[in-house]
Design an enzyme around this catalytic site. Structure first.
Site, short mmCIF file in Angstrom:
data_model
loop_
_atom_site.label_atom_id
_atom_site.label_comp_id
_atom_site.label_asym_id
_atom_site.label_seq_id
_atom_site.Cartn_x
_atom_site.Cartn_y
_atom_site.Cartn_z
N HIS A 1 -9.42 -1.87 3.57
CA HIS A 1 -8.51 -2.41 3.47
C HIS A 1 -8.19 -3.61 4.49
CE1 HIS A 1 -7.80 1.87 1.94
NE2 HIS A 1 -7.41 0.83 1.01
N ALA B 1 7.86 33.66 -14.26
CA ALA B 1 7.64 31.93 -14.34
C ALA B 1 6.95 31.57 -15.75
CB ALA B 1 6.82 31.41 -13.26
N HIS C 1 -8.01 1.97 5.65
CA HIS C 1 -9.06 2.01 6.34
C HIS C 1 -9.53 0.76 6.66
CE1 HIS C 1 -8.34 6.43 5.96
NE2 HIS C 1 -8.32 6.26 4.58
N ARG D 1 -7.77 -3.92 -6.88
CA ARG D 1 -8.12 -3.23 -8.25
C ARG D 1 -7.09 -1.91 -8.44
NH1 ARG D 1 -11.70 1.40 -8.68
NH2 ARG D 1 -13.52 1.14 -10.44
N THR E 1 0.74 -1.22 0.03
CA THR E 1 0.14 -0.08 0.10
C THR E 1 0.72 1.30 0.15
OG1 THR E 1 -1.78 1.26 1.16
CG2 THR E 1 -0.25 -0.07 2.68
N ARG E 2 0.20 2.28 -0.40
CA ARG E 2 1.09 3.73 -0.48
C ARG E 2 0.04 4.71 -0.04
NH1 ARG E 2 -1.53 5.20 -5.72
NH2 ARG E 2 -1.57 7.15 -4.94
S1 PPS Z 1 11.64 34.68 -14.12
O1 PPS Z 1 11.65 34.65 -15.61
O2 PPS Z 1 10.35 34.27 -13.65
O3 PPS Z 1 12.86 34.22 -13.84
O4 PPS Z 1 11.55 36.34 -14.02
P1 PPS Z 1 11.59 37.07 -12.72
O5 PPS Z 1 12.60 36.63 -11.67
O6 PPS Z 1 10.12 37.26 -12.37
O7 PPS Z 1 12.21 38.54 -13.10
C1 PPS Z 1 11.51 39.52 -13.81
C2 PPS Z 1 11.84 40.89 -13.61
O8 PPS Z 1 12.90 41.08 -13.93
C3 PPS Z 1 13.08 42.41 -14.95
N1 PPS Z 1 13.95 41.90 -16.19
C4 PPS Z 1 13.33 41.01 -16.90
N2 PPS Z 1 12.00 40.27 -17.06
C5 PPS Z 1 11.88 39.54 -18.33
N3 PPS Z 1 12.92 39.23 -19.21
C6 PPS Z 1 14.08 39.92 -19.27
N4 PPS Z 1 14.91 39.43 -20.09
C7 PPS Z 1 14.31 40.81 -17.99
N5 PPS Z 1 15.39 41.34 -17.65
C8 PPS Z 1 14.92 42.25 -16.57
C9 PPS Z 1 11.54 42.78 -14.87
O9 PPS Z 1 11.85 44.05 -14.26
C10 PPS Z 1 11.03 41.49 -14.37
O10 PPS Z 1 10.05 42.27 -13.15
P2 PPS Z 1 8.49 42.36 -13.27
O11 PPS Z 1 8.14 42.57 -11.82
O12 PPS Z 1 8.02 40.75 -13.75
O13 PPS Z 1 8.16 43.45 -14.04
#
Ligand code: PPS
Length: 570
Positions: A205, A477, A202, A291, A197-198
C-alpha cells in the site's frame, strides 16, 4: 444555513448552527418526538452535518431516494450513488407527520440534530438492495443490513446541526472537510491525492500511494475509514496505530493522515463514486481507486459480487462530473529480483512474483508465524500482534446449539472442566437454563423472546471474548440468522466456534430428561422446539456432534480436539 464557497473542492454544506442558535434550537425542540440514532445513522449524520456528504442537506426524501436507487442521481440530477436514509420503527413513524420536526439523539441522549420531515414512506428494501448493490444475496453486508437490521420506515428531510459529535480517540487526526481544506491551504498543498482504506497498510500500500503521489505530482492524504467497515475487519484503534507507525516511513512534509468516520456499505462501484465525492468535499484533487475498491467479498456461490476493476470503470465514466480525478491502480505485487513492489501489469516474463494475501497474513498472525519484512514493517506487525495475538492467546466463544435434551449442557460442562484442568484459561459457562434464570427471567419462547435471549448471550460472550476469556454458551438458539448475528458480533473480538449438538429429535424425545417433550406433545407446553416450534439446523458449524452411542466425556473430547486443531488451545 452557512455555505462556504471554496475554489478547491467546490461548495460545502456545513449544517451546524452557531452556538447561541443551537441553544435556542435545543429549547425549542424540548417537546419534539425524539429518535435514538443507530451506530450507522450516527456515522451518516456526522458526515451529513459537517459537509462531507455535500450536496446533501439531510436524509434523502422519497423523490431523491428513488432516483438515487434507479439512476445514482438526486432528483435535481446531481450525481449521488448511495441512499442516505433515516430508517425508523413503525411505532415511531406512526407518531410523525410531514412538516413536523424530530430530535435526533446519540447513544448518550445528546440532541445532535433536528430533522424537518419532508417525507415518510415504507421502502421496498429488497428492491433497494437489488438496485443499489445489484443483488439480494445476504452475504453482501449492505443487503444483510437492509434485510435484517434496517427499520422498515424511512423519514427524509433537511437537518439542522445542533451539537457536533465528540470523539475521544485520536483527536489530533480528526478533521472536518472545512478543517481539512484549511490544513491543505495552510500547508500550501494545491494537489492532494487521497487514499481510502479499511485495512492495515503494508508495504504494497505504501508503494502504491508513493507511486500515485509521484505520478500526479501531488501530496498524499491517507484517509482511512474509522466509522463502520466490513464485519470482521481489524478494529480502527489498532489500524490507526499501524498507520501512525507507517507515516514515519513517508518523506516528511509530503503526507498527511486523517480519519474518516464513514459507515461503509461495501457497495463496490457505487461506493467508489461515493468515496470520490466525499474526498472532493475534503478538498482533495485526486483519488486512488485500486482493485476491488470497497468490495464486499464473494457471494453465496463463491463468485465475486463485482468485477475486480468495475469501480474504476464507473468512476472514469463520471470523472468530469465528479470534480476529482481518479488515479487507477492495479494490484501491487512484490518482485523478488527487483526487491520492489510493482503493479501486476508491469511484471516482466520470468520474474518471480511474491504475494501474501490478506487471508494468508491473518493466518500467520493467528498462528504466531513470521511475517517477512518485504511484506510489512516490523513495527506495524508488532502493533497488530498486540491486539491480534496468536489464537491460543485470544479469547473465544464456544457456542453449542441443539434441541432441548440433546446434551448441550452436559458436554458444555465437561468441556469447561477440561479447560479449567488445563489451567491457563478463564472460563464462563452461559448455559441455557443459567441464562434464563439470571439474564432473561422475564422472557418466554416466542421467536422475538428467543432472539432477544440469544442476543443477550451473544453480548455477554462478546465482552468475555474481547477480554481474552472463554465463553461457553449452550442455548437451543433455533434460528440461523440470530446465530449468525452472534457470530458477527463476536468474530471481530476473538474466536467463534459453533458446535451443533446434532442428537436427533427422536433420541431427545426418548430421553425426555425433564419430561418436557411429553408435555409438549400433550399441548401443555406451547411453542416447544422440535415439536411445535422450528429448529433450523446449522449449515456450517465448526463441529457437529451426535451424542447417540457416545459418552459425554467422548463428546467433550471431540470438542477439545477441535479447539486444538483450530489453534485455540495448545
Ligand atoms: S432458546 O430458544 O435458545 O432461547 O432456548 P433456551 O434459552 O436455551 O432455553 C431452553 C430451555 O428452556 C426449557 N423450555 C423450552 N425449550 C424449548 N421450547 C420451549 N417452549 C421451552 N419451554 C421451556 C427447556 O428446558 C430448555 O432447556 P434445554 O437445556 O435446552 O433442555
Amino acid at each position: 444555513m452557512p455555505e462556504l464557497i471554496e475554489p478547491h473542492g467546490g461548495s460545502l454544506k456545513d449544517l451546524y448552527l452557531e452556538r447561541d442558535e443551537a441553544d435556542a434550537e435545543r429549547q425549542r425542540a424540548r417537546d419534539y418526538p425524539s429518535w435514538d440514532l443507530t451506530p450507522r445513522q450516527l456515522c451518516d449524520i456526522e458526515l451529513l452535518l459537517n459537509g462531507a456528504f455535500s450536496p446533501l442537506e439531510g436524509f434523502l426524501g422519497k423523490a431523491d431516494y428513488e432516483r438515487v436507487c434507479d439512476e445514482m442521481r438526486l432528483a435535481d440530477g446531481s450525481l449521488w450513488p448511495i441512499p442516505i436514509t433515516l430508517d425508523v420503527s413503525e411505532g415511531f413513524a406512526s407518531e410523525l407527520k410531514t412538516g413536523a420536526s424530530v430530535v435526533l439523539r446519540d447513544l448518550e441522549g445528546v440532541h445532535r440534530a433536528t430533522l424537518l420531515i419532508s417525507d415518510i414512506w415504507t421502502p421496498d428494501l429488497a428492491a433497494e438492495a437489488q438496485k443499489v448493490y445489484g443483488t439480494q444475496d445476504e452475504k453482501h453486508p449492505a443487503v444483510s443490513y437492509l434485510m435484517h437490521q434496517s427499520y422498515p420506515v424511512y423519514i427524509g428531510g433537511s437537518l439542522i446541526g445542533v451539537d457536533p459529535p465528540e470523539h475521544y480517540d485520536f483527536k489530533h487526526l480528526r478533521d472536518s472537510p472545512t478543517e481539512m481544506r484549511a490544513r491543505f491551504r495552510k500547508l500550501g498543498w494545491r494537489k492532494v491525492v487521497a487514499f481510502q482504506t479499511r485495512n492495515p497498510m503494508h508495504r504494497a500500500h505504501q508503494e502504491l500511494t508513493f507511486r500515485a503521489a509521484r505520478q500526479v505530482e501531488a501530496n498524499l492524504l491517507i484517509h482511512p475509514v474509522v466509522g463502520m467497515t466490513k464485519p470482521g475487519d481489524i478494529d480502527h484503534f489498532t489500524r490507526v496505530r499501524c498507520y501512525e507507525n507507517l507515516l514515519s516511513h513517508y518523506p516528511e512534509q509530503t503526507t498527511a493522515l486523517s480519519l474518516l468516520p464513514l459507515a461503509m456499505r461495501m457497495g463496490g462501484p457505487r461506493e467508489a463514486l461515493w468515496h470520490a465525492i466525499i474526498r472532493k468535499n475534503y478538498g482533495c484533487t485526486h483519488f486512488i481507486v485500486g482493485r476491488d475498491h470497497a468490495g464486499p467479498g464473494d457471494d453465496s456461490n463463491g463468485n465475486a459480487f463485482y468485477g475486480h476493476y468495475d469501480a474504476q470503470d464507473v468512476v472514469i465514466k463520471h470523472q468530469d462530473e465528479l470534480g476529482i480525478e481518479m488515479v487507477p491502480f492495479k494490484m501491487m505485487v512484490y518482485v523478488q529480483d527487483r526487491a520492489q513492489f510493482i503493479p501486476a501489469d508491469e511484471v516482466k516474463e520470468g520474474e518471480l512474483v511474491m504475494n501474501i494475501s490478506g487471508t494468508e497474513f491473518r493466518r500467520r498472525l493467528h498462528e504466531g508465524l513470521e511475517v517477512p519484512h518485504w511484506f510489512s514493517y516490523p513495527e506495524v506487525v508488532q502493533e497488530l500482534r498486540k491486539t491480534h495475538p496468536a489464537r491460543h492467546r485470544q479469547g473465544f466463544t464456544l457456542f453449542f446449539t441443539g434441541l432441548s435434551g440433546s446434551g448441550k449442557s452436559t458436554i458444555a460442562n465437561a468441556v469447561m472442566v477440561k479447560l479449567m484442568e488445563m489451567g491457563d484459561r478463564r472460563v464462563t459457562l452461559l448455559d441455557g437454563d443459567i441464562v434464563r434464570k439470571n439474564l432473561s427471567s422475564e422472557l418466554g419462547f416466542s421467536k422475538e423472546h428467543r432472539d432477544l435471549n440469544i442476543l443477550r448471550i451473544g453480548f455477554v460472550a462478546s465482552e468475555i471474548t474481547k477480554n481474552g476469556g472463554v465463553a461457553i454458551c449452550a442455548p437451543i438458539a433455533p434460528y440461523a440468522i440470530t446465530r449468525k448475528q452472534v457470530r458477527d458480533l463476536i468474530s471481530p473480538t476473538g474466536g467463534f466456534v459453533e458446535v451443533h449438538v446434532a442428537t436427533p429429535l427422536e433420541e431427545c424425545e426418548a430421553r425426555d430428561r425433564k419430561g418436557l417433550y411429553a408435555k409438549a406433545r400433550a399441548g401443555i407446553i406451547k411453542e416447544f422446539t422440535g415439536i411445535s416450534d422450528p429448529y433450523e439446523i446449522p449449515e456450517n458449524p465448526e463441529l457437529a456432534v451426535d451424542t447417540v452411542g457416545v459418552t459425554p466425556d467422548q463428546a467433550a473430547h471431540r470438542v477439545i480436539v477441535k479447539l486444538e486443531s483450530l489453534g485455540y488451545i495448545k
